[in-house]
Write an enzyme that holds these catalytic residues in place. Structure first.
Site, mmCIF file in Angstrom:
data_model
loop_
_atom_site.group_PDB
_atom_site.id
_atom_site.type_symbol
_atom_site.label_atom_id
_atom_site.label_comp_id
_atom_site.label_asym_id
_atom_site.label_seq_id
_atom_site.Cartn_x
_atom_site.Cartn_y
_atom_site.Cartn_z
ATOM 1 N N ARG A 184 -1.406 8.616 3.827
ATOM 2 C CA ARG A 184 -1.697 9.376 4.869
ATOM 3 C C ARG A 184 -0.653 9.685 6.159
ATOM 4 O O ARG A 184 -0.832 10.513 7.067
ATOM 5 C CB ARG A 184 -3.077 8.713 5.797
ATOM 6 C CG ARG A 184 -4.407 9.080 5.031
ATOM 7 C CD ARG A 184 -5.529 8.240 5.673
ATOM 8 N NE ARG A 184 -5.823 7.000 5.355
ATOM 9 C CZ ARG A 184 -6.569 6.220 5.812
ATOM 10 N NH1 ARG A 184 -7.208 6.472 6.806
ATOM 11 N NH2 ARG A 184 -6.665 4.869 5.520
ATOM 12 N N GLY B 264 0.722 -1.232 -0.061
ATOM 13 C CA GLY B 264 -0.130 -0.153 -0.049
ATOM 14 C C GLY B 264 0.757 1.294 -0.002
ATOM 15 O O GLY B 264 2.003 1.209 0.236
#
Length: 486
Positions: free
Chosen positions: A20, A16
């Site tokens: 964030r 991933g």
């Protein structure tokens, strides 16, 4: 737990983007309790003794691959070039393993609290119930953002992602951890039927459960009470909370083993630190890396040690140290700086405002205050006076100096390395030593003192200094006289 036969494969998803986190470092390399999240995931996976341990990499994969090479595990990597969902990630992970049979476990690299024992329990439940798929679940107070478990009694009939869930489904509190055990054949068949007909346009691994149900296969769940083991880390706020919870558990475990924590709220201990019974940790103590603390030692307050070995009954106060050894009964601090290569022997002392580097200080030797000791060997019983500098660097190379057994170096001295102070040798205070000092000898390396009588009266007549001098009767202070008599 009872013996558990190895699984065919564990696929750890680590591809991933972690956007964030807002970091130049891969999300899975951020640390919890002194270890990367990825290392926790690999260790937990290895507890299943898998025939194949596959880590799927993608975003910032060069960093991840470099890190994996440093782990003491046999790991295979697969690359997910394009992030197309968890189902696609598992497809990438199984490339080259098309013919495996048995159980395949899927887990994540950003779930650091997950343990190997929990994975073993999951596999045991999967096998004892003859499931084709088993999902790890948990009941949470606020399930927002999580996939919901859809049940028919003990049977899991599906998982719906939060974005795709109806209002009624969003009231379900049992959530999907994303951690599964699949029968390999079931997994292959389900992956082959995945499509992107969902809110995110991705290949959902959860849809494999739907396909298994449609084929009449058993799909079940293993509910765990420890919700933290299902928690992933996606941003710095979650990372801080994870660190705090992990630290709380580490401290609780050590306290139950006989370690005193004066203030657990200000004490941080990494997962690989080892503490003996009756150790006392004062407020503001931070123990990192592979630090070990011996029985009865006291650490802190306000002390940070990384990869430091502290012997029994030593005391370390307001000190920063790394890659150093502190012997039994030794005293360090306050405000000491122990750099790599420092070795302090039993009952030795490194005192206030002392910096050491590559310094081997033998038992009972003392460096009490205000000194720099770099590249030095100090033998048993030697005493290094306040303000002493080991001048170990000449601008091109570093050299080592030696201070022999029971030698004495006076305050404010400079030892210009490499020099050897023989056993029982003395260095007079204020000396700059550039030559060896013989055993039992005295080195005086300073300019002779010259007194100018009447200098104040000639240069500053009538000043406060002149008046003080005129009032003096010519005697020396009694304490000085007493010292001279001794």
């Amino acid at each position: 737990m009872t013996d558990l036969a190895p699984v065919a494969a564990v696929v750890v998803l680590a591809a991933g983007g972690g956007t964030r986190m807002k970091s130049k470092k891969s999300k899975v390399l951020h640390e919890v309790a002194g270890k990367s999240m990825l290392s926790f995931a690999v260790s937990a996976a290895a507890a299943l003794d898998p025939e194949h341990l596959v880590v799927v990499v993608g975003h910032q994969r060069d960093q991840v691959l470099d890190h994996l090479e440093k782990l003491d595990r046999t790991v295979t990597t697969a690359v997910q070039e394009e992030q197309r969902g968890t189902g696609h990630a598992v497809q990438c992970g199984l490339e080259g393993l098309e013919n495996i049979e048995g159980d395949v476990v899927v887990t994540y690299a950003d779930v650091p609290m997950l343990t190997g024992d929990t994975l073993r329990q999951l596999v045991a439940v999967h096998r004892s119930n003859s499931h084709s798929v088993t999902v790890m679940t948990a009941n949470v107070e606020d399930p927002t953002g999580y996939g919901r478990i859809l049940r028919d009694g003990d049977r899991v009939r599906g998982i719906v992602e939060h974005k795709d869930a109806s209002e009624e489904q969003r009231t379900i509190r049992e959530i999907n951890s994303g951690i599964y055990v699949f029968d390999a054949a079931t997994l292959r068949a389900g992956l082959a039927q995945l499509d992107t007909d969902n809110a995110q346009g991705e290949l959902y691994l959860t849809d494999v459960l739907t396909h298994a149900n449609g084929n009449g296969q058993k799909v079940g769940a293993h509910i765990i009470d420890d919700v933290w083991q299902t928690e992933g880390v996606n941003d710095r706020v979650q990372l801080a909370r994870m660190n705090a919870e992990m630290n709380r558990r580490i401290l609780d475990a050590w306290m139950m083993k006989g370690v005193t924590m004066i203030d657990p709220t200000s004490t941080w201990v990494d997962v690989d630190v080892d503490l003996a019974p009756d150790v006392v940790l004062h407020p503001g103590t931070i123990l990192q890396g592979a630090t070990t603390i011996g029985e009865g030692a006291e650490i802190g307050p306000s002390t940070t040690l990384m990869d430091v070995e502290v012997g029994p009954f030593a005391k370390v106060l307001r000190t920063h140290g790394s890659f150093a050894v502190i012997g039994e009964g030794a005293n360090v601090g306050p405000f000491s700086y122990l750099r790599p290569g420092t070795e302090l022997g039993a009952d030795g002392k490194i005192g206030a405002f002392v910096e050491t580097k590559n310094a081997v200080i033998a038992p009972t030797a003392k460096v009490p205050h205000l000194s720099y000791v770099g590249d030095a060997v100090i033998d048993e019983g030697a005493n290094i006076g306040a303000g002493t500098i080991f001048a170990n660097y000449d601008g091109e190379k570093k050299s080592t100096s030696h201070v022999g057994k029971d030698a004495f170096v006076g305050s404010n001295s400079v030892l210009v390395s490499p020099v050897d102070i023989g056993p029982g040798g003395f260095v007079a205070a204020g000396s700059t030593v550039t030559e060896d000092v013989p055993a039992g000898g005295l080195a005086v390396a300073r300019g002779r003192q010259h007194n100018s009588e009447g200098w104040i009266a000639d240069r500053r007549p009538g000043s406060k200094w002149d008046l003080a001098a005129r009032e003096h009767d010519g005697s020396i202070h009694p304490k000085v006289a007493e010292s001279r008599e001794k």
